[in-house]
Structure formats: structure tokens, C-alpha cells
Design an enzyme around this catalytic site. Structure first.
Site, PDB file in Angstrom:
ATOM      1  N   HIS A 173      -4.698 -15.598   9.272  1.00 41.48           N
ATOM      2  CA  HIS A 173      -3.748 -14.373   8.939  1.00 41.48           C
ATOM      3  C   HIS A 173      -4.101 -13.213   9.771  1.00 41.48           C
ATOM      4  O   HIS A 173      -3.370 -12.101   9.437  1.00 41.48           O
ATOM      5  CB  HIS A 173      -3.768 -14.108   7.397  1.00 41.48           C
ATOM      6  N   ARG A 210       2.230 -12.050   4.804  1.00 43.92           N
ATOM      7  CA  ARG A 210       3.433 -12.140   5.021  1.00 43.92           C
ATOM      8  C   ARG A 210       4.091 -11.560   6.028  1.00 43.92           C
ATOM      9  O   ARG A 210       5.310 -11.934   6.381  1.00 43.92           O
ATOM     10  CB  ARG A 210       4.098 -11.649   3.745  1.00 43.92           C
ATOM     11  N   PRO A 249       0.966  -1.123   0.036  1.00 45.65           N
ATOM     12  CA  PRO A 249       0.090  -0.044   0.231  1.00 45.65           C
ATOM     13  C   PRO A 249       0.883   1.185   0.028  1.00 45.65           C
ATOM     14  O   PRO A 249       1.938   1.213   0.618  1.00 45.65           O
ATOM     15  CB  PRO A 249      -0.855  -0.011   1.243  1.00 45.65           C
ATOM     16  N   GLU A 250       0.541   2.253  -0.965  1.00 43.97           N
ATOM     17  CA  GLU A 250       1.474   3.466  -0.909  1.00 43.97           C
ATOM     18  C   GLU A 250       0.429   4.751  -0.316  1.00 43.97           C
ATOM     19  O   GLU A 250      -0.702   4.285  -0.012  1.00 43.97           O
ATOM     20  CB  GLU A 250       1.868   3.721  -2.547  1.00 43.97           C
TER      21      GLU A 250
END
Ligand SMILES: [Zn+2]
Length: 279
Positions: free
Chosen positions: A92, A112, A2-3
């Protein structure tokens, strides 16, 4: 990852649900996601009201009534979801926040597990070590300040734009897209560009980020809004992830190379490596 547009979208959505909410409990399912002890983390948060939620670069900051700041970085695959407690949390999901007066939870999910939570204090960078080396984002500075940051750079312009200590908020997608629009080859050394072109690059970056925020970000794989909905700006990418497809302007196939260790998309027809713009 995400930016700025994705993080900004998440922050705006979280504000709607969470401002004024009092944290009842914090359940940590995977302590490896914390940059402090689990005990300190849980005790520092429980009982606090969330006063404000802000974005700094790609960080999300939750300001609490105690004066503490909860700092979150999503890294590659982090997601912040607002979900009903009746929806089972999957494997997760690593941290679950519940509130006194609501029937929803805020859940942190990260496939991750590169993202992290940390605790800071107030607004001062020295008390928020993760923010102390963060440069301004493109909206926080004038074009003149942007030129002063970029112009002396002796590296490839793409590498400078990705450096969060110089300019924060940009990542691979929006750097590739803005260099394409500015017709600058990603390997061009920043100190070979003219101040006029760097100013124009700043305008292009801000316009692109604004559009991406209005489309609520780009979903390529993992990014979701807190309500689980995908962003829409991926449909408007012109070079990112479009290797081999014709450039929308000159029809040359888009190429992919590595710059600063990152897969980099550009049009060899529109973006030429230049020796120098100056003199
Ligand atoms: Zn082209």
C-alpha cells in the site's frame, strides 16, 4: 478521513523531521496517486530543500527552495509515515521520498488510493488550483466572519459545515460532535439559526478542534501519526460512531441518519429540529 486535527498533528510531526532536509530521490510505485506526470513530479522535487510544511484546510503543503509547493491530500485512507529504509515498504506504499542527510524516508501509504499529490507554485491560490476554491478554516476567521458565511445558507447546517469551499478543515466526525455540543439538529437550515447561536457554534468548533489537536487526532481505522502512533481523541467522542448508546446528558439513545449523503450521529433529546430562531 483525516480532518483538521489529524492533518495538523501530521504537519507538526513532519516539521520536526523534515524542515531543512534536502530531497535526494523520489520513488513513485503507483503513478495513479499523482496529478501530474511522474517525470515532472520527480524532477521538480529532487534536489530541493523543504523550507516549510503547512496545513491549509485538510491539505498538507511542503514549500520547497525552488518556490514550488508540493500539495498532498490524504482523502479517505492516506498516511504519511517516517520510516527507516530498512523497514520493508508494503504493497500500500505508493511514493517514497529519501533525503541526503538522514537515515529515514517519508513514505506515502494509502489503502484506497483516493489521496493525491500535486505540484503548485508559491502561496497564490491561482497558482495552486487545488487550493483556489478552499474556504478559510475556523481558526482563520472571526466569529463575525463565520456568521456571514453560515447565516445565509439555505441548506442543512451540517451540509454547509462540510462544504470545503465555505469552511475548510471540518469533516464528518467534528461536525457531528460540534453540532451535538451546540445542541443544533444537523438538518436545521442554517438560515433559521440566530447570529448568536452561530457565533456560539463557532466557539464550540474551535474549542473542540483545539482539544482534538491536543489529543493528536482521532484514530478510528487508518489515521496514524507519521511515527505510526494512533491519536487519542476517539475516546472522547460523544455521538460519532456511538449509535444506540445513551446520550451523556439526557440518556436518549444516539441515532444515526443520513445528511448530505453522510452518516450523521445526533441525540434526538438534545438536538431538536427548529423552525426558526429568528424574529
Ligand atoms: Zn441528549
Amino acid at each position: 478521513m483525516p480532518e483538521l486535527p489529524e492533518v495538523e498533528t501530521i504537519v507538526r510531526r513532519l516539521r520536526l523531521n523534515l524542515i531543512g532536509q534536502k530531497i535526494k530521490a523520489v520513488q513513485v510505485l503507483y503513478p495513479g496517486i499523482l496529478r501530474c506526470s511522474q517525470q515532472v513530479f520527480v524532477q521538480s522535487l529532487a534536489g530541493n530543500i523543504i523550507r516549510e510544511i503547512r496545513r491549509k484546510g485538510k491539505f498538507i503543503l511542503f514549500e520547497l527552495t525552488s518556490g514550488r509547493t508540493l500539495i498532498l491530500h490524504l482523502k479517505m485512507t492516506g498516511q504519511v509515515l517516517i520510516e527507516s529504509p530498512s523497514v520493508p515498504a508494503d504493497r500500500h506504499t505508493h511514493v517514497i521520498f529519501s533525503f541526503f542527510s538522514s537515515d529515514f524516508q517519508m513514505r506515502y501509504r494509502d489503502i484506497r488510493k483516493f489521496g493525491f499529490f500535486a505540484l503548485g507554485q508559491g502561496d497564490s491560490p491561482t497558482l495552486n488550483p487545488y487550493l483556489s476554491r478552499l474556504g478559510p478554516d475556523p481558526f482563520e476567521i472571526t466569529s463575525h466572519q463565520f456568521v456571514k458565511i453560515i447565516l445565509p445558507g439555505k441548506r442543512a447546517v451540517k451540509s454547509l459545515l462540510l462544504d470545503q469551499s465555505l469552511i475548510s478543515g471540518l469533516g464528518n466526525i467534528y461536525v457531528d460532535e460540534s453540532l451535538f455540543q451546540a445542541k443544533i439538529h444537523p438538518l436545521t437550515r442554517a438560515d433559521s439559526l440566530s447570529p448568536v447561536r452561530i457565533k456560539s457554534l463557532h466557539r464550540i468548533i474551535k474549542k473542540l478542534l483545539d482539544r482534538a489537536v491536543s489529543w493528536q487526532g482521532s484514530t478510528l481505522r487508518d489515521y496514524r501519526r507519521p511515527d505510526g502512533i494512533s491519536g487519542g481523541f476517539q475516546n472522547y467522542h460523544q455521538v460519532y460512531g456511538r449509535t444506540g448508546t445513551p446520550c451523556p446528558f439526557c440518556h436518549t439513545p444516539i441515532e444515526k441518519i443520513r445528511v448530505a449523503g453522510r452518516g450523521t450521529h445526533f441525540c434526538p433529546g438534545c438536538q431538536k429540529v427548529e423552525k426558526s430562531d429568528r424574529n
